[in-house]
Every structure is written in C-alpha cells, then in structure tokens.
Scaffold this motif. Structure first.
Motif, PDB file in Angstrom:
ATOM      1  N   SER A 186       0.813  -1.224   0.000  1.00  0.00           N
ATOM      2  CA  SER A 186       0.000   0.000   0.000  1.00  0.00           C
ATOM      3  C   SER A 186       0.843   1.269   0.000  1.00  0.00           C
ATOM      4  CB  SER A 186      -0.937  -0.003   1.221  1.00  0.00           C
ATOM      5  OG  SER A 186      -0.194  -0.068   2.422  1.00  0.00           O
ATOM      6  N   SER A 187       2.104   1.165   0.437  1.00  0.00           N
ATOM      7  CA  SER A 187       2.958   2.353   0.493  1.00  0.00           C
ATOM      8  C   SER A 187       4.136   2.293  -0.475  1.00  0.00           C
ATOM      9  CB  SER A 187       3.492   2.539   1.922  1.00  0.00           C
ATOM     10  OG  SER A 187       4.256   1.403   2.324  1.00  0.00           O
ATOM     11  N   SER A 188       4.136   1.298  -1.337  1.00  0.00           N
ATOM     12  CA  SER A 188       5.283   1.093  -2.226  1.00  0.00           C
ATOM     13  C   SER A 188       5.434   2.238  -3.218  1.00  0.00           C
ATOM     14  CB  SER A 188       5.132  -0.224  -2.988  1.00  0.00           C
ATOM     15  OG  SER A 188       6.191  -0.384  -3.914  1.00  0.00           O
ATOM     16  N   GLU A 189       6.665   2.701  -3.384  1.00  0.00           N
ATOM     17  CA  GLU A 189       6.986   3.726  -4.370  1.00  0.00           C
ATOM     18  C   GLU A 189       7.764   3.135  -5.549  1.00  0.00           C
ATOM     19  OE1 GLU A 189       6.009   6.907  -4.375  1.00  0.00           O
ATOM     20  OE2 GLU A 189       4.852   6.503  -2.551  1.00  0.00           O
ATOM     21  N   ASP A 190       7.897   1.808  -5.570  1.00  0.00           N
ATOM     22  CA  ASP A 190       8.643   1.157  -6.654  1.00  0.00           C
ATOM     23  C   ASP A 190       7.919   1.332  -7.982  1.00  0.00           C
ATOM     24  OD1 ASP A 190      10.490   0.252  -4.817  1.00  0.00           O
ATOM     25  OD2 ASP A 190       9.480  -1.681  -4.524  1.00  0.00           O
ATOM     26  N   GLU A 191       8.706   1.455  -9.050  1.00  0.00           N
ATOM     27  CA  GLU A 191       8.131   1.512 -10.392  1.00  0.00           C
ATOM     28  C   GLU A 191       7.577   0.152 -10.793  1.00  0.00           C
ATOM     29  OE1 GLU A 191       7.618   3.910 -12.638  1.00  0.00           O
ATOM     30  OE2 GLU A 191       8.255   5.404 -11.163  1.00  0.00           O
ATOM     31  N   SER A 192       8.294  -0.901 -10.430  1.00  0.00           N
ATOM     32  CA  SER A 192       7.858  -2.247 -10.787  1.00  0.00           C
ATOM     33  C   SER A 192       8.438  -3.248  -9.805  1.00  0.00           C
ATOM     34  CB  SER A 192       8.283  -2.603 -12.220  1.00  0.00           C
ATOM     35  OG  SER A 192       9.688  -2.495 -12.354  1.00  0.00           O
ATOM     36  N   ARG A 193       7.748  -4.375  -9.653  1.00  0.00           N
ATOM     37  CA  ARG A 193       8.218  -5.445  -8.777  1.00  0.00           C
ATOM     38  C   ARG A 193       7.917  -6.773  -9.464  1.00  0.00           C
ATOM     39  NH1 ARG A 193       6.475  -3.733  -2.638  1.00  0.00           N
ATOM     40  NH2 ARG A 193       7.871  -5.474  -2.133  1.00  0.00           N
ATOM     41  N   TYR A 194       8.841  -7.732  -9.303  1.00  0.00           N
ATOM     42  CA  TYR A 194       8.728  -9.020  -9.977  1.00  0.00           C
ATOM     43  C   TYR A 194       8.785 -10.144  -8.943  1.00  0.00           C
ATOM     44  CZ  TYR A 194      10.008  -6.292 -14.122  1.00  0.00           C
ATOM     45  OH  TYR A 194      10.056  -5.367 -15.115  1.00  0.00           O
ATOM     46  N   SER A 195       7.956 -11.160  -9.183  1.00  0.00           N
ATOM     47  CA  SER A 195       8.005 -12.335  -8.321  1.00  0.00           C
ATOM     48  C   SER A 195       9.187 -13.215  -8.705  1.00  0.00           C
ATOM     49  CB  SER A 195       6.712 -13.140  -8.471  1.00  0.00           C
ATOM     50  OG  SER A 195       6.699 -13.836  -9.712  1.00  0.00           O
ATOM     51  N   ASP A 196       9.437 -14.234  -7.895  1.00  0.00           N
ATOM     52  CA  ASP A 196      10.378 -15.260  -8.315  1.00  0.00           C
ATOM     53  C   ASP A 196       9.806 -16.013  -9.508  1.00  0.00           C
ATOM     54  OD1 ASP A 196      12.126 -14.620  -6.271  1.00  0.00           O
ATOM     55  OD2 ASP A 196      11.266 -16.095  -4.879  1.00  0.00           O
ATOM     56  N   MET A 197      10.667 -16.723 -10.201  1.00  0.00           N
ATOM     57  CA  MET A 197      10.222 -17.492 -11.371  1.00  0.00           C
ATOM     58  C   MET A 197       9.565 -18.796 -10.926  1.00  0.00           C
ATOM     59  SD  MET A 197      12.602 -18.591 -14.581  1.00  0.00           S
ATOM     60  CE  MET A 197      13.596 -19.664 -13.536  1.00  0.00           C
ATOM     61  N   PHE A 198       8.503 -19.186 -11.633  1.00  0.00           N
ATOM     62  CA  PHE A 198       7.867 -20.480 -11.376  1.00  0.00           C
ATOM     63  C   PHE A 198       7.560 -21.139 -12.713  1.00  0.00           C
ATOM     64  CE2 PHE A 198       4.648 -17.202 -11.433  1.00  0.00           C
ATOM     65  CZ  PHE A 198       3.580 -17.729 -12.148  1.00  0.00           C
ATOM     66  N   THR A 199       7.401 -22.455 -12.697  1.00  0.00           N
ATOM     67  CA  THR A 199       7.243 -23.216 -13.937  1.00  0.00           C
ATOM     68  C   THR A 199       5.841 -23.803 -14.025  1.00  0.00           C
ATOM     69  OG1 THR A 199       9.587 -23.789 -13.944  1.00  0.00           O
ATOM     70  CG2 THR A 199       8.132 -25.132 -15.316  1.00  0.00           C
ATOM     71  N   VAL A 200       5.228 -23.628 -15.187  1.00  0.00           N
ATOM     72  CA  VAL A 200       3.954 -24.272 -15.494  1.00  0.00           C
ATOM     73  C   VAL A 200       4.126 -24.935 -16.855  1.00  0.00           C
ATOM     74  CG1 VAL A 200       1.472 -24.015 -15.764  1.00  0.00           C
ATOM     75  CG2 VAL A 200       2.717 -22.459 -14.254  1.00  0.00           C
ATOM     76  N   TYR A 208       4.291  -9.839 -12.632  1.00  0.00           N
ATOM     77  CA  TYR A 208       4.901  -8.520 -12.826  1.00  0.00           C
ATOM     78  C   TYR A 208       3.900  -7.471 -12.348  1.00  0.00           C
ATOM     79  CZ  TYR A 208       6.105  -4.423 -15.741  1.00  0.00           C
ATOM     80  OH  TYR A 208       6.389  -3.167 -16.211  1.00  0.00           O
ATOM     81  N   MET A 209       4.337  -6.603 -11.439  1.00  0.00           N
ATOM     82  CA  MET A 209       3.443  -5.636 -10.824  1.00  0.00           C
ATOM     83  C   MET A 209       3.970  -4.219 -11.006  1.00  0.00           C
ATOM     84  SD  MET A 209       2.802  -5.051  -6.788  1.00  0.00           S
ATOM     85  CE  MET A 209       2.383  -6.758  -6.488  1.00  0.00           C
ATOM     86  N   ARG A 210       3.060  -3.282 -11.253  1.00  0.00           N
ATOM     87  CA  ARG A 210       3.386  -1.854 -11.228  1.00  0.00           C
ATOM     88  C   ARG A 210       2.617  -1.243 -10.064  1.00  0.00           C
ATOM     89  NH1 ARG A 210       5.506   0.007 -16.180  1.00  0.00           N
ATOM     90  NH2 ARG A 210       5.852   1.946 -15.033  1.00  0.00           N
ATOM     91  N   PRO A 211       3.246  -1.085  -8.870  1.00  0.00           N
ATOM     92  CA  PRO A 211       2.538  -0.644  -7.671  1.00  0.00           C
ATOM     93  C   PRO A 211       1.848   0.704  -7.817  1.00  0.00           C
ATOM     94  CG  PRO A 211       4.674  -1.553  -7.084  1.00  0.00           C
ATOM     95  CD  PRO A 211       4.650  -1.422  -8.571  1.00  0.00           C
ATOM     96  N   SER A 215       1.846   3.261 -17.444  1.00  0.00           N
ATOM     97  CA  SER A 215       1.882   4.623 -17.982  1.00  0.00           C
ATOM     98  C   SER A 215       0.501   5.245 -18.125  1.00  0.00           C
ATOM     99  CB  SER A 215       2.595   4.621 -19.342  1.00  0.00           C
ATOM    100  OG  SER A 215       1.934   3.738 -20.254  1.00  0.00           O
ATOM    101  N   ASN A 216      -0.507   4.426 -18.373  1.00  0.00           N
ATOM    102  CA  ASN A 216      -1.859   4.959 -18.559  1.00  0.00           C
ATOM    103  C   ASN A 216      -2.656   5.028 -17.264  1.00  0.00           C
ATOM    104  OD1 ASN A 216      -1.565   5.250 -21.386  1.00  0.00           O
ATOM    105  ND2 ASN A 216      -1.999   3.062 -21.666  1.00  0.00           N
ATOM    106  N   ASN A 217      -2.133   4.405 -16.198  1.00  0.00           N
ATOM    107  CA  ASN A 217      -2.864   4.360 -14.928  1.00  0.00           C
ATOM    108  C   ASN A 217      -2.038   4.907 -13.768  1.00  0.00           C
ATOM    109  OD1 ASN A 217      -5.495   2.561 -15.340  1.00  0.00           O
ATOM    110  ND2 ASN A 217      -3.871   1.720 -16.633  1.00  0.00           N
ATOM    111  N   ARG A 218      -1.000   5.634 -14.092  1.00  0.00           N
ATOM    112  CA  ARG A 218      -0.072   6.085 -13.059  1.00  0.00           C
ATOM    113  C   ARG A 218      -0.792   6.941 -12.013  1.00  0.00           C
ATOM    114  NH1 ARG A 218       5.204   5.777 -12.504  1.00  0.00           N
ATOM    115  NH2 ARG A 218       6.332   7.311 -11.277  1.00  0.00           N
TER     116      ARG A 218
END
Length: 309
Positions: A186-200, A208-211, A215-218
């Motif tokens: 809720s307080s993140s100022e990061d531009e983007s954050r990525y999870s660890d890799m998983f296999t399916v 992949y998250m943009r907290p 660009s269109n929802n900033r």
C-alpha cells in the motif's frame, strides 16, 4: 482399367461459364480449320508459353482424341513443356481454364477444371470431349466463322507458401497456483516489482506488478500482469495459450481482489498480459492492512501453436 474409369478419365469434372474477358495466358487462332481433317492432321501443338513459372503447350485434337473417347468432339489439353519441371520427383498443382471465342456475340465459352496434380507420369490435363463437332461447326453458334476459330487457356499454378500452423490443445490441463508474499504494497513507491520465477508446463513465468500503475494508470490503479519469462526458448512463431487469474489476498486468505479470468496467447512478441487497472490505489490503501499480503497466480497452459514446417 474398367470402362467406368475410362469414362471418368475421358470426362473430367469441369464447370462451364460464358464470360466477356479474354483468356489471360495464351490464345491460339486457327485459320482454315477444315484443312486439318483434309490433311489428316490428328493434333496440333502450340508454341511454348509461360505461366506460373513453368513452360506449357496447348494441344488440340481438331477431330477428337479417339484414344480417350473423344470421337465427334474437339479435344483440348494443356501439357508441361519438357520434363525439367519434374526434377527430383516433383509435381505441379494447377487449375486450368480453356476458352473458345464466340465471334458472333463477342464472348467466351469457358470451361474450368478442378485443381489437378501433374507429374512425370501425367504431364498433361485436358478435356477429351470439349465441344461436339456438330455444334462447333455450325456458324450460327459463332465458334467457327469463315473457317476460323480462336481457343485460349489460363493456367493457375497452386503453390504452397509454407504458411500454416499446428495447434495442439491439451486434453488435461491442470491449474498451477503460485503464491508471492509481498511487503509494503500500500505504500510502495517502486516503479515495478517481480516475483520469483515459477514453472507451469515447460514454460517459466513471473508475476509482474506496477505498484503505482502503468503509464496509462499512473497514480490511479495498481497494475498486475503475468509474464512469460523464457520467450527466448520459444520458436519464432510459437504461441502458448494460457488461462489465468491473479488474486490479491490478505494473510488470512481473504480475497481482496479477483478480476475476471483471462485466456490468451503468449509469444515472443506478446510476452505479458494482465490487468492495467487491477485495483484502484485508493482501495489498495484502504483494504491492504496486513503486511505482507499475498499475490496468488493460478495458471493453466491450455495449448500451443507452432508454424508448420
């Protein structure tokens, strides 16, 4: 060969039409047509002409090809000129259209054949019973006027461009659920954050998250995507069909946000897909009280698509 087979060979499947357009590839004008019979000339082969990258000849039997039940008719054939076209056991697929000019009405009687395969053992195709001689020689019908007639041919070579695809849908597709614990959402100022890799399946993924929104929802919405991580392992035209959903949950397993399930194709050119407006940032600040919260991705590989060789 049975009599039925002889009949089918002598009377190939064609469609007839009357049209105004002249033949595209070759026209054969014959003057003094009656001299063919008087001089016992069984057939006439035209000069070579080119169409579809090959050389051809138009072959005419003015009094019928008797070897193929063409008595009392004009017989007409298209033949490949030479045998070089069939090197290495190759074949040519063609659709042939023969035309006869109606000089009275200024139009063409055109007979279109189905697509046929020519090869070294069958280097020509045609219509043994193209038009009855009695009908052809009647001047009122316009095809033989002042002992002159005009035949024509169009040759459409059917070539495979190697364009196509093979789609394989999986009979049993088992969903895979991946959980990613994330702090200070809720307080993140990061531009983007990525999870660890998983296999399916055989594919590797990340969430992949943009907290603070893309660009269109900033500044308006939390953006959330599924990312196909190992696109370099895909063939250039390979696609992966995936059904997936990403949920935002509290530590107590309460679902705070679950958008609609998406089913889409991932590829080298489209490596990610998701929800640019996953959740309003105002709602994130109000709802996400626990820390860390949980991002849950449920992913099912449904099928694949690859280019045909």
């Amino acid at each position: 060969m049975t009599s039925f087979e002889i009949y089918r060979e002598a009377d190939p499947v064609t469609t007839k039409e009357i049209r105004d357009v002249a033949p595209t590839h070759y026209v054969l004008k014959i003057e003094s047509f009656s001299l063919f019979a008087k001089n016992n000339k069984e057939k006439y082969e035209s000069n070579e002409f080119e169409a579809g990258g090959y050389k051809w000849k138009l072959i005419l039997y003015p009094n019928g090809d008797k070897s193929r039940n063409g008595e009392d008719h004009i017989s007409i054939y298209l033949a490949v000129s030479g045998t070089s076209a069939f090197q290495s056991g190759g074949a040519i697929h063609v659709a042939v259209s023969f035309s006869l000019y109606d000089q009275v009405r200024d139009r063409y009687l055109t007979e279109q054949g189905r697509v046929t395969r020519l090869h070294v053992l069958k280097a020509q195709w045609g219509v043994p019973r193209y038009i009855p001689l009695k009908f052809f020689t009647d001047p009122s019908n316009g095809y033989l006027v002042d002992d002159t007639c005009v035949f024509g041919v169009e040759v459409f070579v059917v070539k495979s461009l190697g364009v196509g695809e093979r789609v394989r849908m999986l009979e049993e597709s088992t969903p895979y659920t991946y959980e990613w614990k994330i702090s200070r959402l809720s307080s993140s100022e990061d531009e983007s954050r990525y999870s660890d890799m998983f296999t399916v399946g055989v594919y590797k993924w990340k969430v992949y998250m943009r907290p603070r929104g893309d660009s269109n929802n900033r500044g308006k919405n939390l953006s959330m995507f599924l990312w196909l991580y190992n696109t370099e392992d895909l063939a250039s035209n390979e696609k992966v069909n995936v059904r997936f959903v990403i949920r935002l949950k509290s530590q107590n397993n309460v679902v705070l946000r679950q958008p609609e399930v998406l089913t889409t194709w991932f590829s080298r050119s489209i490596p990610n897909c998701g929800w640019p407006s996953f959740m309003p940032l105002k709602m994130v600040r109000e709802s996400v009280k626990d820390d860390p919260c949980v991002i849950e991705a449920e992913v099912t590989v449904v099928g694949t698509s690859t280019k045909l060789p």
